[in-house]
Design a protein around this motif. Structure first.
Motif, PDB file in Angstrom:
ATOM      1  N   HIS A 129       0.813  -1.136  -0.387  1.00 36.94           N
ATOM      2  CA  HIS A 129       0.397   0.060   0.078  1.00 36.94           C
ATOM      3  C   HIS A 129       1.255   1.229  -0.176  1.00 36.94           C
ATOM      4  CE1 HIS A 129      -3.899  -2.476   0.452  1.00 36.94           C
ATOM      5  NE2 HIS A 129      -2.584  -3.306   1.267  1.00 36.94           N
TER       6      HIS A 129
ATOM      7  N   CYS B 293      -6.550   1.246  -4.935  1.00 42.72           N
ATOM      8  CA  CYS B 293      -7.000  -0.087  -5.018  1.00 42.72           C
ATOM      9  C   CYS B 293      -7.766  -0.358  -4.082  1.00 42.72           C
ATOM     10  CB  CYS B 293      -6.184   0.079  -3.338  1.00 42.72           C
ATOM     11  SG  CYS B 293      -4.511  -0.897  -3.192  1.00 42.72           S
TER      12      CYS B 293
ATOM     13  N   CYS C   5      -7.766  -1.045  -1.197  1.00 41.08           N
ATOM     14  CA  CYS C   5      -8.496  -0.681   0.181  1.00 41.08           C
ATOM     15  C   CYS C   5      -8.841   0.980   0.050  1.00 41.08           C
ATOM     16  CB  CYS C   5      -6.580  -0.682   0.544  1.00 41.08           C
ATOM     17  SG  CYS C   5      -6.001   1.052  -0.016  1.00 41.08           S
TER      18      CYS C   5
ATOM     19  N   HIS D  43      -1.892   3.065  -4.842  1.00 41.90           N
ATOM     20  CA  HIS D  43      -0.930   2.115  -4.541  1.00 41.90           C
ATOM     21  C   HIS D  43       0.151   1.082  -5.742  1.00 41.90           C
ATOM     22  CE1 HIS D  43      -3.331   2.896  -0.337  1.00 41.90           C
ATOM     23  NE2 HIS D  43      -2.133   4.011  -0.696  1.00 41.90           N
TER      24      HIS D  43
HETATM   25 ZN   LIG Z   1      -4.138  -0.336  -0.957  1.00 43.81          ZN
END
Ligand SMILES: [Zn+2]
Length: 320
Positions: free
Chosen positions: A166, A176, A178, A183
């Protein structure tokens, strides 16, 4: 009486369990598919079932186990001994209890660690080059690292140190899993390579014979002669080298072991280019870059190594 240890690996696709001795030698293995649902308890039951199968195969009674290590995809809640909601598991799976179900089965202490940390613990235990400063990088469905600095495996307060997948490699880049943008993992992990290919096709207009709605990471690597696949592989090589250079600048390892299915299945396209490019990118010592010595068992063997070493002299190596 033989002292027995158990290592368990909870991955996005598979659960693995091994039974071994204090020397680290493995006497039995079992594997289960990671259930897609309906809930975290179903996943915990599969962990217990794989562990029981490995014990049965070895002819070892659960109560003969001294300690168990369980390595898991993140995000971990080490205090609770649980896996929190993971983007890599089924939507109905909220939390997966890790410690309690295995402690109930074995009546033994259970050590929890994240999968990349297990990788570096495993390499430190099994590999033939194990300096005090070393790293394990996994390029798989996701990207992560485990690092040892000054002889200690770094954990961080929540067990999520060195989440280098990340790190930002492209300001304002692809989103990403997340939720943040740009990332490393968003471009180079197995789960995201198809999206990366579609992105390059749309933004750079590179032609292709690939069916972009249906491809997976393997298709991209196998089609290296396709203009789009070739371009995506070239971009990944640049991002991978930059990502490893960041890892080197942050932790100063002497050797970086690289594992994970994407790296293991495509070493010439993934690992070798990092080795070639690193000297241009790193202003400090350039580490040796090696393919993992543990094949597809780096995580589960690391979990076993964590079980073996957790009670011994080095409490700092794997904090329970
Ligand atoms: Zn990420």
């Amino acid at each position: 009486m033989t002292a027995w240890y158990v290592g368990v690996d909870l991955g996005a696709s598979n659960i693995k369990a091994v039974v071994g001795q204090e020397s680290g030698s493995v006497v039995s293995r079992a594997r289960r598919r990671t259930p897609p649902g309906p809930d975290g308890d179903a996943v915990a039951e599969a962990l217990v079932a794989a562990t029981r199968a490995a014990l049965d195969d070895a002819g070892v009674a659960p109560e003969a186990v001294v300690r168990c290590g369980v390595a898991s995809i993140g995000p971990l809640d080490k205090a609770a001994g649980e896996l929190g909601r993971s983007a890599n598991l089924g939507p109905g799976i909220d939390r997966v209890p890790l410690t309690d179900p295995l402690a109930d089965l074995l009546g033994a202490e259970v050590t929890v660690l994240n999968d990349a940390n297990a990788g570096v613990v495993g390499e430190r235990f099994y590999a033939d080059r194990t300096p005090d400063d070393m790293a394990y990088l996994t390029i798989s469905s996701g990207i992560g690292a485990g690092v040892a600095v000054d002889g200690r495996v770094l954990s961080g307060w929540d067990g999520n140190a060195a989440e280098v997948g990340h790190n930002t490699v492209e300001i304002g880049g692809l989103t990403c899993g997340c939720g943040a943008d740009g990332h490393w993992e968003a471009y180079c992990s197995g789960a995201n390579i198809p999206r990366h290919a579609r992105h390059v096709h749309e933004t750079e207009g590179v032609p292709t014979d690939l069916s972009l709605d249906e491809i997976d990471a393997k298709d991209v690597f196998e089609a290296a002669d396709d203009p789009l696949a070739g371009r995506v592989i070239e971009r990944m090589q640049a991002y991978n080298a930059a990502g490893v250079a960041d890892l080197v600048h942050a932790y100063a390892p002497l050797v970086v072991y690289v594992g994970g299915a994407v790296a293991r299945n495509n070493p010439e396209q993934v690992v070798e280019p990092v080795r070639e490019r690193l000297p241009e990118l790193v202003m400090t010592n350039v580490p040796e870059v090696r393919l993992t010595s543990l094949g597809d068992e780096a995580t589960v063997r690391g979990a076993l190594a964590a079980a073996i070493t957790a009670g011994a002299n080095d409490r700092s190596q794997v904090r329970p």
